[in-house]
Write a protein that holds these residues in place. Sequence first.
Motif, mmCIF file in Angstrom:
data_model
loop_
_atom_site.group_PDB
_atom_site.id
_atom_site.type_symbol
_atom_site.label_atom_id
_atom_site.label_comp_id
_atom_site.label_asym_id
_atom_site.label_seq_id
_atom_site.Cartn_x
_atom_site.Cartn_y
_atom_site.Cartn_z
ATOM 1 N N VAL A 6 0.836 -1.212 0.000
ATOM 2 C CA VAL A 6 0.000 0.000 0.000
ATOM 3 C C VAL A 6 0.862 1.250 0.000
ATOM 4 O O VAL A 6 0.486 2.258 -0.601
ATOM 5 C CB VAL A 6 -1.048 0.013 1.147
ATOM 6 C CG1 VAL A 6 -2.055 -1.109 0.971
ATOM 7 C CG2 VAL A 6 -0.422 -0.015 2.507
ATOM 8 N N PHE A 10 0.150 4.050 -2.712
ATOM 9 C CA PHE A 10 -0.134 5.442 -2.341
ATOM 10 C C PHE A 10 0.876 6.382 -2.988
ATOM 11 O O PHE A 10 0.501 7.416 -3.537
ATOM 12 C CB PHE A 10 -0.108 5.635 -0.817
ATOM 13 C CG PHE A 10 -1.346 5.181 -0.117
ATOM 14 C CD1 PHE A 10 -2.603 5.674 -0.461
ATOM 15 C CD2 PHE A 10 -1.275 4.270 0.926
ATOM 16 C CE1 PHE A 10 -3.747 5.268 0.195
ATOM 17 C CE2 PHE A 10 -2.412 3.858 1.596
ATOM 18 C CZ PHE A 10 -3.648 4.351 1.234
ATOM 19 N N THR A 129 -6.653 2.946 -0.812
ATOM 20 C CA THR A 129 -5.927 2.937 -2.097
ATOM 21 C C THR A 129 -6.899 2.931 -3.271
ATOM 22 O O THR A 129 -6.667 3.631 -4.263
ATOM 23 C CB THR A 129 -4.959 1.740 -2.220
ATOM 24 O OG1 THR A 129 -5.680 0.522 -2.175
ATOM 25 C CG2 THR A 129 -3.875 1.776 -1.169
#
Length: 148
Positions: A6, A10, A129
């Motif tokens: 993640v 991001f 996300t």
Amino acid sequence: MLIQTVKTLFRRDLERLRQEIDLYKNEAIIWHTERGIANSAGNLCLHLVGNLNTYLGAELGKTGYIRQRELEFSLKGISKASLLEKIDDTMVVVDNALNTLTETQLEGEYPMLVFEEKTSTGYLLVHLTTHLTYHLGQVNYHRRLLDT
């Protein structure tokens, strides 16, 4: 492993958001809406920054950020440079918050009730996300459609 995944997503999509905002040739168009387009790219950008600063920054990173969600959709005319700075600042907040997480925390309950039912922190990160990616696509479409 999920934390690094993640974190990468991001970073990738916040950099893409930055590129999209920066690609506007006419800065005024960032705030423009048309028939059938409810939110400007500027407001979507503010919404994404507010969202990530709330759920990652304030809640996990303990930054003290206080969200003013209604302003994310009502503010207009913020300069492109200021939006880019907000995105840059958010990238740092996201990295810092994710750097504090452990795999055990991912499996644990997210400390704030976001949906109708409690979720794990890992679930919320995946949701965030996809939320970012969804609105990033809208910003891209907005720019290509209106900034000609």
